[in-house]
Scaffold this motif. Structure first.
Motif, PDB file in Angstrom:
ATOM      1  N   ILE A  94     -15.295  -4.875  -5.770  1.00 60.18           N
ATOM      2  CA  ILE A  94     -13.945  -5.176  -6.246  1.00 60.18           C
ATOM      3  C   ILE A  94     -13.649  -4.237  -7.414  1.00 60.18           C
ATOM      4  O   ILE A  94     -14.338  -4.295  -8.443  1.00 60.18           O
ATOM      5  CB  ILE A  94     -13.817  -6.640  -6.693  1.00 60.18           C
TER       6      ILE A  94
ATOM      7  N   SER B 219     -11.576  -4.059  -9.870  1.00 57.77           N
ATOM      8  CA  SER B 219     -11.366  -4.635 -11.196  1.00 57.77           C
ATOM      9  C   SER B 219     -12.685  -5.033 -11.840  1.00 57.77           C
ATOM     10  O   SER B 219     -12.872  -4.876 -13.057  1.00 57.77           O
ATOM     11  CB  SER B 219     -10.441  -5.855 -11.104  1.00 57.77           C
TER      12      SER B 219
ATOM     13  N   PRO C 260      -6.005   1.484  -5.180  1.00 58.06           N
ATOM     14  CA  PRO C 260      -5.563   0.532  -6.210  1.00 58.06           C
ATOM     15  C   PRO C 260      -5.665   1.122  -7.609  1.00 58.06           C
ATOM     16  O   PRO C 260      -6.438   2.046  -7.865  1.00 58.06           O
ATOM     17  CB  PRO C 260      -6.543  -0.640  -6.045  1.00 58.06           C
TER      18      PRO C 260
ATOM     19  N   HIS D 208      -6.930  -0.041 -10.418  1.00 56.00           N
ATOM     20  CA  HIS D 208      -8.223  -0.154 -11.093  1.00 56.00           C
ATOM     21  C   HIS D 208      -9.292   0.717 -10.441  1.00 56.00           C
ATOM     22  O   HIS D 208     -10.393   0.844 -10.969  1.00 56.00           O
ATOM     23  CB  HIS D 208      -8.671  -1.617 -11.157  1.00 56.00           C
TER      24      HIS D 208
ATOM     25  N   ASP E  57      -8.938  -0.756  -1.320  1.00 53.87           N
ATOM     26  CA  ASP E  57     -10.193  -1.147  -1.956  1.00 53.87           C
ATOM     27  C   ASP E  57     -10.047  -2.491  -2.663  1.00 53.87           C
ATOM     28  O   ASP E  57     -11.019  -3.239  -2.800  1.00 53.87           O
ATOM     29  CB  ASP E  57     -10.626  -0.091  -2.973  1.00 53.87           C
ATOM     30  N   CYS E  58      -8.845  -2.792  -3.135  1.00 51.65           N
ATOM     31  CA  CYS E  58      -8.562  -4.088  -3.751  1.00 51.65           C
ATOM     32  C   CYS E  58      -8.089  -5.043  -2.661  1.00 51.65           C
ATOM     33  O   CYS E  58      -7.001  -4.870  -2.094  1.00 51.65           O
ATOM     34  CB  CYS E  58      -7.490  -3.954  -4.826  1.00 51.65           C
TER      35      CYS E  58
ATOM     36  N   HIS F  53     -10.753  -4.233   4.958  1.00 50.69           N
ATOM     37  CA  HIS F  53     -11.248  -3.551   3.765  1.00 50.69           C
ATOM     38  C   HIS F  53     -11.853  -2.220   4.192  1.00 50.69           C
ATOM     39  O   HIS F  53     -12.399  -2.103   5.293  1.00 50.69           O
ATOM     40  CB  HIS F  53     -12.311  -4.404   3.068  1.00 50.69           C
TER      41      HIS F  53
END
Length: 449
Positions: free
Chosen positions: A281, A283, A341, A343, A413-414, A437
């Motif tokens: 993830i 983030s 994303p 992040h 990816d997020c 994903h």
């Protein structure tokens, strides 16, 4: 170079001085916001990034003077509430960040304001609960309860209740709870010889993350299958808590520290033993790569974890450059619309997932459409009642770009951004597309069951 011309050097990030009592001085914070907002008003380069900047510029333009001095300082909080700390303004847009003399750090100033707001008790219970992923995730994996919760949450009555109690917009996509947690069902790594590369350690420790553990364990299992296919030994981190990113976004920095105290000693042990640390993830990966090192700059263990933490595709592409990644792809992916994303972008690793798709495309058919723009979801921001319509508006260019060429698959990816994009595309009248994903698409390309 004059100050007005901006800065052409790479941005320098200063540590967050959050232990200093002056950090929580509201008057000092408002004074710094005034300084920064005046610069932003004169530049306006970031107007398209998020809603913070249009909110600020509207306050100025609609004020009595047309300048920042005509804006009531209490209205500054409207700008703060729209910031979801994506960091894109700092790392991709602003010419006045350090080492420029103006030392403009918009996201850290917004974080400071959020921390003041949290310490004053102005963050509601609903927002606190949404940020407590370890708490509501505990229902995952409990027979009958999971099915009941997932079913009830799809009803209009339940969504109205969530709106009333937690401030969750009735139309916002919400993740389901998993019937079996990732950490319970993760397969053991087959016995293999550890192969070190020039760039990469030959063994991996997986930080599963709350979302993969409680909501979409299939993403984690696909990562393990890809690692096993490439003869990369792995372990699941012995124990973990939430990375702390949801708490950071609230300004609850004391809770971030509590999560750090639980995670860092465990992860540092793996790093010291030569493991690469992987989190699927973005983030969560960013939390260990950037946010915690900026909050705790003097702690050696935090730095040790930072140096050992990898994005999965960053690791796989590095293994390819070491000559250790298998390229025996069997299944064509067709047309893939892939979203980068925020992040992921601010990790400063380049487009590693895109590089992986292009590697696959050297063996089997992949027609890639890459979209690099904020989806608007931004953690819990996109599900909150006041902000969900704004999040959908921010995402409109992404929804349109992702629909280009009628893709076979859409991916981000997020995972949260992926579902937000799928929802936006559906609302725009784009026929449903297969949401996967990127790790799942790599497994598919390898032909792994």
């Amino acid at each position: 170079m004059s100050n007005r011309e901006g800065n052409l050097e790479a941005p320098t990030r200063h540590p967050l001085d959050w232990k200093n009592p002056a950090f929580y001085d509201e008057e000092l914070c408002l004074h710094e916001m005034e300084r920064i907002f005046d610069i932003c008003h004169g530049c306006r380069r970031c107007v398209s990034l998020c809603q913070s900047f249009p909110t600020l510029f509207d306050l100025v333009d609609e004020g009595p003077t047309g300048e920042l001095d005509g804006v009531n300082k209490q209205d500054f909080w409207k700008v703060v509430d729209q910031c979801y700390l994506c960091d894109l303004c700092y790392l991709t847009k602003c010419p006045y960040v350090p080492p420029h003399a103006w030392n403009l750090d918009f996201p850290h100033t917004m974080l400071r304001a959020k921390a003041i707001k949290f310490r004053k008790g102005e963050v509601g219970g609903g927002e606190k609960f949404l940020a407590s992923t370890d708490v509501h995730g505990q229902f995952a994996g409990i027979p009958i309860v999971v099915q009941a919760v997932n079913a009830v949450n799809k009803t209009s009555l339940a969504r109205k209740a969530l709106d009333s109690a937690l401030g969750v917009h009735p139309e916002a996509w919400m993740p389901e709870l998993a019937g079996w947690r990732f950490r319970w069902g993760a397969a053991r790594s087959p016995a293999q010889v550890v192969t070190h590369g020039e760039r990469t350690p030959g063994k991996v420790a997986i930080f599963s993350t709350c979302y993969i553990n409680y909501n979409e364990p299939g993403i984690g299992h696909d990562l393990l299958k890809v690692l096993a296919h490439n003869a990369i030994p792995y372990v699941i981190v012995e124990k973990e808590k939430c990375c702390g990113m949801p708490k950071l976004e609230l300004g609850d920095l004391d809770s971030v520290e509590q999560h750090k105290e639980a995670n860092i000693p465990v992860l540092a042990k793996y790093a010291a033993e030569g493991y690469a640390l992987l989190s699927a993830i973005p983030s969560c990966t960013l939390m260990f790569k950037q946010e915690l090192p900026l909050m705790f700059p003097g702690e050696a263990a935090v730095q040790q974890v930072q140096e050992a933490m990898w994005d999965p595709f960053e690791y796989l592409v590095a293994r390819h450059k070491d000559g250790l990644l298998k390229l025996d792809f069997r299944n064509a992916l067709g047309k893939v619309s892939y979203h980068i994303p925020c992040h992921g972008r601010v990790q400063k690793i380049g487009r590693k997932t895109e590089e992986m798709f292009k590697l696959i495309g050297q063996t089997v058919e992949v027609k890639l459409n890459t979209v690099e723009r904020c989806s608007g979801h931004a953690g819990t921001y996109g599900v909150k009642t006041p902000y969900h319509p704004v999040a959908m508006k921010i995402g409109k260019p992404v929804f349109k770009a992702m629909a280009k060429d009628d893709p076979d698959h859409i991916a981000s990816d997020c995972a949260l951004a992926g579902h937000h994009i799928a929802q936006g595309m559906a609302q725009a009248g784009t026929p449903a597309r297969d949401l996967q994903h990127p790790l799942s698409l790599v497994r598919l390309a390898y032909g792994i069951e």
